[in-house]
Motif scaffolding. Structure first.
Motif, PDB file in Angstrom:
ATOM      1  N   LYS A 191      84.350  61.315  -1.769  1.00 26.89           N
ATOM      2  CA  LYS A 191      83.275  61.185  -0.942  1.00 26.89           C
ATOM      3  C   LYS A 191      83.549  60.796   0.309  1.00 26.89           C
ATOM      4  O   LYS A 191      82.880  61.298   1.274  1.00 26.89           O
ATOM      5  CB  LYS A 191      82.340  60.171  -1.623  1.00 26.89           C
ATOM      6  CG  LYS A 191      81.185  59.823  -1.012  1.00 26.89           C
ATOM      7  CD  LYS A 191      80.100  58.733  -1.647  1.00 26.89           C
ATOM      8  CE  LYS A 191      78.937  58.401  -0.936  1.00 26.89           C
ATOM      9  NZ  LYS A 191      78.107  57.619  -1.548  1.00 26.89           N
ATOM     10  N   GLY A 192      84.486  59.850   0.617  1.00 29.55           N
ATOM     11  CA  GLY A 192      84.907  59.557   1.914  1.00 29.55           C
ATOM     12  C   GLY A 192      85.397  60.631   2.917  1.00 29.55           C
ATOM     13  O   GLY A 192      85.127  60.752   4.139  1.00 29.55           O
ATOM     14  N   ILE A 193      85.945  61.749   2.151  1.00 35.79           N
ATOM     15  CA  ILE A 193      86.517  63.005   3.053  1.00 35.79           C
ATOM     16  C   ILE A 193      85.203  63.692   3.531  1.00 35.79           C
ATOM     17  O   ILE A 193      85.195  64.439   4.690  1.00 35.79           O
ATOM     18  CB  ILE A 193      87.249  63.575   1.903  1.00 35.79           C
ATOM     19  CG1 ILE A 193      88.504  62.964   1.456  1.00 35.79           C
ATOM     20  CG2 ILE A 193      87.790  65.120   2.791  1.00 35.79           C
ATOM     21  CD1 ILE A 193      89.575  63.420   0.670  1.00 35.79           C
ATOM     22  N   SER A 194      84.319  63.880   2.564  1.00 37.92           N
ATOM     23  CA  SER A 194      83.013  64.662   2.798  1.00 37.92           C
ATOM     24  C   SER A 194      82.385  64.055   3.826  1.00 37.92           C
ATOM     25  O   SER A 194      81.755  64.403   5.036  1.00 37.92           O
ATOM     26  CB  SER A 194      82.159  64.570   1.370  1.00 37.92           C
ATOM     27  OG  SER A 194      82.506  65.202   0.609  1.00 37.92           O
ATOM     28  N   GLN A 195      82.280  62.659   3.844  1.00 35.32           N
ATOM     29  CA  GLN A 195      81.701  61.897   5.106  1.00 35.32           C
ATOM     30  C   GLN A 195      82.469  62.172   6.451  1.00 35.32           C
ATOM     31  O   GLN A 195      81.835  62.166   7.520  1.00 35.32           O
ATOM     32  CB  GLN A 195      81.654  60.245   4.695  1.00 35.32           C
ATOM     33  CG  GLN A 195      80.613  60.055   3.601  1.00 35.32           C
ATOM     34  CD  GLN A 195      80.609  58.468   3.362  1.00 35.32           C
ATOM     35  OE1 GLN A 195      81.541  57.817   3.899  1.00 35.32           O
ATOM     36  NE2 GLN A 195      79.593  58.045   2.554  1.00 35.32           N
ATOM     37  N   LEU A 196      83.923  62.034   6.187  1.00 37.02           N
ATOM     38  CA  LEU A 196      84.638  62.374   7.456  1.00 37.02           C
ATOM     39  C   LEU A 196      84.409  63.561   7.942  1.00 37.02           C
ATOM     40  O   LEU A 196      84.461  63.687   9.035  1.00 37.02           O
ATOM     41  CB  LEU A 196      85.999  62.219   7.034  1.00 37.02           C
ATOM     42  CG  LEU A 196      87.092  62.299   7.912  1.00 37.02           C
ATOM     43  CD1 LEU A 196      87.071  61.047   8.795  1.00 37.02           C
ATOM     44  CD2 LEU A 196      88.606  62.231   7.222  1.00 37.02           C
ATOM     45  N   ALA A 197      84.206  64.650   7.193  1.00 39.77           N
ATOM     46  CA  ALA A 197      84.019  66.093   7.590  1.00 39.77           C
ATOM     47  C   ALA A 197      82.712  65.916   8.447  1.00 39.77           C
ATOM     48  O   ALA A 197      82.586  66.420   9.555  1.00 39.77           O
ATOM     49  CB  ALA A 197      83.972  67.089   6.528  1.00 39.77           C
ATOM     50  N   ALA A 198      81.838  65.252   7.906  1.00 41.85           N
ATOM     51  CA  ALA A 198      80.381  65.223   8.778  1.00 41.85           C
ATOM     52  C   ALA A 198      80.478  64.579  10.189  1.00 41.85           C
ATOM     53  O   ALA A 198      80.061  64.965  10.961  1.00 41.85           O
ATOM     54  CB  ALA A 198      79.416  64.565   7.828  1.00 41.85           C
ATOM     55  N   GLU A 199      81.447  63.572  10.095  1.00 46.77           N
ATOM     56  CA  GLU A 199      81.933  62.912  11.306  1.00 46.77           C
ATOM     57  C   GLU A 199      82.351  63.907  12.295  1.00 46.77           C
ATOM     58  O   GLU A 199      82.231  63.460  13.629  1.00 46.77           O
ATOM     59  CB  GLU A 199      82.720  61.727  11.135  1.00 46.77           C
ATOM     60  CG  GLU A 199      81.940  60.437  10.184  1.00 46.77           C
ATOM     61  CD  GLU A 199      82.749  59.449  10.017  1.00 46.77           C
ATOM     62  OE1 GLU A 199      83.765  59.264  10.980  1.00 46.77           O
ATOM     63  OE2 GLU A 199      82.586  58.310   9.310  1.00 46.77           O
ATOM     64  N   SER A 209      85.342  59.706  23.631  1.00 46.06           N
ATOM     65  CA  SER A 209      85.908  58.692  23.200  1.00 46.06           C
ATOM     66  C   SER A 209      85.562  58.463  21.614  1.00 46.06           C
ATOM     67  O   SER A 209      86.040  57.224  21.026  1.00 46.06           O
ATOM     68  CB  SER A 209      85.158  57.516  24.069  1.00 46.06           C
ATOM     69  OG  SER A 209      83.764  57.407  23.831  1.00 46.06           O
ATOM     70  N   TYR A 210      84.776  59.436  21.230  1.00 49.96           N
ATOM     71  CA  TYR A 210      84.546  59.421  19.736  1.00 49.96           C
ATOM     72  C   TYR A 210      85.736  59.490  18.997  1.00 49.96           C
ATOM     73  O   TYR A 210      86.478  60.197  18.968  1.00 49.96           O
ATOM     74  CB  TYR A 210      83.494  60.413  19.333  1.00 49.96           C
ATOM     75  CG  TYR A 210      82.852  60.088  17.994  1.00 49.96           C
ATOM     76  CD1 TYR A 210      81.871  59.547  17.723  1.00 49.96           C
ATOM     77  CD2 TYR A 210      83.597  61.108  16.976  1.00 49.96           C
ATOM     78  CE1 TYR A 210      81.519  59.492  16.398  1.00 49.96           C
ATOM     79  CE2 TYR A 210      82.763  61.092  15.690  1.00 49.96           C
ATOM     80  CZ  TYR A 210      81.880  59.917  15.464  1.00 49.96           C
ATOM     81  OH  TYR A 210      81.335  60.266  14.384  1.00 49.96           O
ATOM     82  N   ARG A 211      85.725  58.530  17.783  1.00 46.72           N
ATOM     83  CA  ARG A 211      86.738  58.608  16.835  1.00 46.72           C
ATOM     84  C   ARG A 211      86.462  58.575  15.507  1.00 46.72           C
ATOM     85  O   ARG A 211      85.475  57.916  15.019  1.00 46.72           O
ATOM     86  CB  ARG A 211      87.752  57.410  17.101  1.00 46.72           C
ATOM     87  CG  ARG A 211      88.645  57.499  18.501  1.00 46.72           C
ATOM     88  CD  ARG A 211      89.610  58.643  18.493  1.00 46.72           C
ATOM     89  NE  ARG A 211      90.251  58.637  19.962  1.00 46.72           N
ATOM     90  CZ  ARG A 211      89.830  59.199  20.969  1.00 46.72           C
ATOM     91  NH1 ARG A 211      88.953  59.935  20.847  1.00 46.72           N
ATOM     92  NH2 ARG A 211      90.610  59.057  21.875  1.00 46.72           N
ATOM     93  N   LEU A 212      87.052  59.032  14.615  1.00 47.24           N
ATOM     94  CA  LEU A 212      86.847  59.318  13.266  1.00 47.24           C
ATOM     95  C   LEU A 212      87.002  57.894  12.471  1.00 47.24           C
ATOM     96  O   LEU A 212      88.112  57.114  12.944  1.00 47.24           O
ATOM     97  CB  LEU A 212      87.662  60.302  12.483  1.00 47.24           C
ATOM     98  CG  LEU A 212      87.407  61.710  13.235  1.00 47.24           C
ATOM     99  CD1 LEU A 212      88.510  62.607  12.388  1.00 47.24           C
ATOM    100  CD2 LEU A 212      86.100  62.319  12.958  1.00 47.24           C
ATOM    101  N   THR A 213      86.309  57.626  11.477  1.00 44.45           N
ATOM    102  CA  THR A 213      86.499  56.430  10.842  1.00 44.45           C
ATOM    103  C   THR A 213      87.485  56.458   9.551  1.00 44.45           C
ATOM    104  O   THR A 213      87.572  57.493   9.225  1.00 44.45           O
ATOM    105  CB  THR A 213      85.209  55.548  10.347  1.00 44.45           C
ATOM    106  OG1 THR A 213      84.738  56.755   9.377  1.00 44.45           O
ATOM    107  CG2 THR A 213      84.314  55.427  11.545  1.00 44.45           C
TER     108      THR A 213
END
Length: 449
Positions: A191-199, A209-213
Motif C-alpha cells: 500500500k505504501g508503494i501505491s501511495q508513493l507512486a501517487a506522490e 523542493s517537493y520530496r517523496l515520503t
C-alpha cells in the motif's frame, strides 16, 4: 515473441508463487501422511468394512416386524464374490440376524455383541481368512451391532480415498484462502508503494523542493526512494546553478549592450550603422527575454482577479502605434463586456504583448491584426499573414526555434508565452485565421475547446 512464465506485475507474481508453494506443500504433506499411515500398519494394508456395510444395508423388517435380508443386487454380488462370507447383526432388542457360518474363533465374540461398539481384526494368515470388522449402525429397522467379514484395502485405494475425501477439500479450501487472503495481504504490504507512486505526480519543475515520503513504504524499497530523493536534490542544485548563470549572464549582458547602443547612435547614418543597430537590438531583446523567463520562474506571484477584456484593451492600445508604423491595422474586438479570471496581470500582459509583436514581425507588414476576447474566457490574436504550417505548430513554442531566419527576435517570445499560459492552468493552440493567417487561441479555466 516469447511469453514470460510469470506475469510482470509484482503483486500477481507473489500471489501465484505463494499459491503454488502452499498447494505443493499441502500435496506433499497429504501424500506423505497417507504413505506413513499405510506403512505404519502391519502388513502395509488396512481393513475395509465395505462387505459388512453392504450386508447391513440389506436388513429390513417384514410386515410382521421380523428382521430379514432383502434380496438386493449388491448383496447378491457380494455373496457371489465371497461364497464363504459371514455376517451377524444383533439389534438392541436382542434380535439376531446372520449370514454364513461365523468362524469358530469368533463365536464367543458374536455372543457378546451387546457389549462392543468398534473393532478391526486381522490375522497373520494369507490370504487372511479371519479378517473381521465390528461396528455400531442405525437404520429404519433399528439400532444394531454388526460383526462380519472384512476386506483388505490396497495402498492405492487408500491413497485415492483419502485424497478424494480429505486432501482434495483441503486443497480447495487452501486455494480459496490463498486467492482471497494473499491478495489482501500483498495489497496491504505494498500500500505504501501505491501511495508513493501517487506522490510522484507532485514532482514538477514548478515544485522542485517537493520530496517523496518514506513513512509507509517497505524497508526493501526505502533505498530506492532515498536514491530518487538524492537524485532530485542534485537536479535541484544543478537547475538553480544553471538558472543563476543565465540570470547573471543576462544582467551582465545588458550593460555592454547599452554601451554599444550608445556608441552606435553616435555614428554617422548609413547602411552599416543600421545593420549594427539591428543586431544590437536583437542581442538586447534576447537579454530581456532571458530576464523575463527568470523573473517568471523566480518571482511567482499569487493570483489576483484579472479582467481579460481590460487587459487586452490596454495592451492593444499600447502596441497600436507600433503596428500602424509597420503597416498593419490593429483592432480590438471584445465579444463580452467582462471576462474575469484569477491570474498574474503583469505576466499575462507580457504574454499578450509577445503574441501581438509576433504577429507584427511575421505577418508581412500588411493586412490587419485582430485581438478578440470571446466568451468562456478565450483570447484570440489573428493576422492576415502566411500562417504557420500544422507540422510546425507545436515546435514554434520551443526555445530558439524559428520558422525562418530573421534579423530580429531571439526565438524565446513564444516559449515565454507558453510558460505563462501553463502557469495559469490554461491552454494555447495555433489555428488558421479566416484570411489564412495565424490565429493564437488562449483558453483559461478548463474552458478550452
Amino acid at each position: 515473441m516469447v511469453r514470460k512464465l510469470w506475469p510482470r506485475s509484482l503483486k500477481q507474481r507473489l500471489i501465484a508463487q505463494l499459491l503454488v508453494l502452499q498447494l505443493t506443500i499441502l500435496l506433499v504433506f497429504g501424500l506423505s501422511f497417507v504413505t506413513l499411515l499405510v506403512v505404519a500398519d502391519e502388513g502395509g494394508v488396512l481393513i475395509g468394512p465395505a462387505p459388512v456395510e453392504t450386508a447391513f444395508a440389506a436388513i429390513e423388517r417384514g410386515p410382521a416386524g421380523k428382521l430379514a435380508f432383502a434380496k438386493t443386487d449388491k448383496l447378491a454380488d457380494l455373496l457371489a464374490k465371497h461364497p464363504k462370507f459371514w455376517f451377524i447383526a444383533r439389534s438392541d432388542r436382542g434380535e439376531i440376524l446372520q449370514i454364513g457360518e461365523v468362524p469358530e474363533i469368533y463365536k464367543g465374540i458374536s455372543q457378546t455383541l451387546d457389549r462392543m461398539t468398534y473393532s478391526d481384526i486381522r490375522d497373520v494368515g494369507d490370504p487372511s481368512p479371519y479378517l473381521a470388522v465390528l461396528r455400531r449402525r442405525s437404520s429404519p429397522a433399528g439400532d444394531f451391532t454388526v460383526f462380519g467379514q472384512g476386506e483388505l484395502i490396497s495402498e492405492r485405494s487408500l491413497i485415492l480415498t483419502f485424497s478424494r475425501v480429505s486432501l482434495a477439500p483441503m486443497l480447495l479450501l487452501l486455494a480459496l484462502v490463498t486467492v482471497i487472503g494473499v491478495p489482501w495481504i500483498v495489497n496491504r504490504a505494498i500500500k505504501g508503494i501505491s501511495q508513493l507512486a501517487a506522490e510522484t505526480d507532485g514532482i514538477d519543475i514548478a515544485r522542485r523542493s517537493y520530496r517523496l515520503t518514506e513513512t509507509a513504504i517497505p524497508s526493501e524499497v526505502r533505498p530506492l526512494v532515498q536514491g530518487i530523493k538524492g537524485a532530485l536534490h542534485r537536479l535541484d542544485v544543478a537547475y538553480d546553478r544553471h538558472q543563476r548563470f543565465i540570470l547573471d549572464a543576462a544582467h551582465e549582458l545588458r550593460t555592454p549592450v547599452a554601451i554599444l547602443q550608445a556608441r552606435l547612435d553616435s555614428l554617422a547614418a548609413g547602411p552599416d550603422r543600421d545593420r549594427l543597430i539591428a543586431d544590437c537590438e536583437r542581442i538586447s531583446a534576447l537579454a530581456e527575454q532571458l530576464l523575463d523567463l527568470q523573473r517568471l520562474e523566480a518571482n511567482a506571484k499569487p493570483l489576483t482577479p484579472v479582467d481579460l477584456v481590460e487587459l487586452c484593451r490596454d495592451v492593444a492600445a499600447d502596441l497600436a502605434p507600433l503596428a500602424i508604423d509597420q503597416g498593419y491595422e490593429l483592432s480590438f474586438e471584445p465579444e463580452v463586456e467582462r471576462s474575469p479570471i484569477q491570474g498574474d496581470p503583469a505576466s499575462l500582459s507580457r504574454a499578450i504583448t509577445n503574441l501581438i509583436q509576433n504577429a507584427i514581425e511575421h505577418a508581412g507588414n500588411q493586412g490587419s491584426i485582430v485581438v478578440r476576447v470571446a466568451c468562456d474566457r478565450v483570447i484570440e490574436i489573428s493576422d492576415d499573414g502566411p500562417g504557420i504550417p500544422e507540422a510546425e505548430r507545436e515546435r514554434v513554442f520551443e526555445p530558439f526555434h524559428r520558422l525562418k531566419p530573421r534579423d530580429r527576435g531571439a526565438g524565446l517570445g513564444l516559449n515565454l508565452v507558453l510558460q505563462i499560459v501553463q502557469r495559469h492552468g490554461a491552454q494555447i493552440r495555433i489555428l488558421t485565421s479566416p484570411s489564412g493567417g495565424a490565429c493564437f487561441r488562449l483558453a483559461f479555466a478548463d474552458q478550452a475547446a
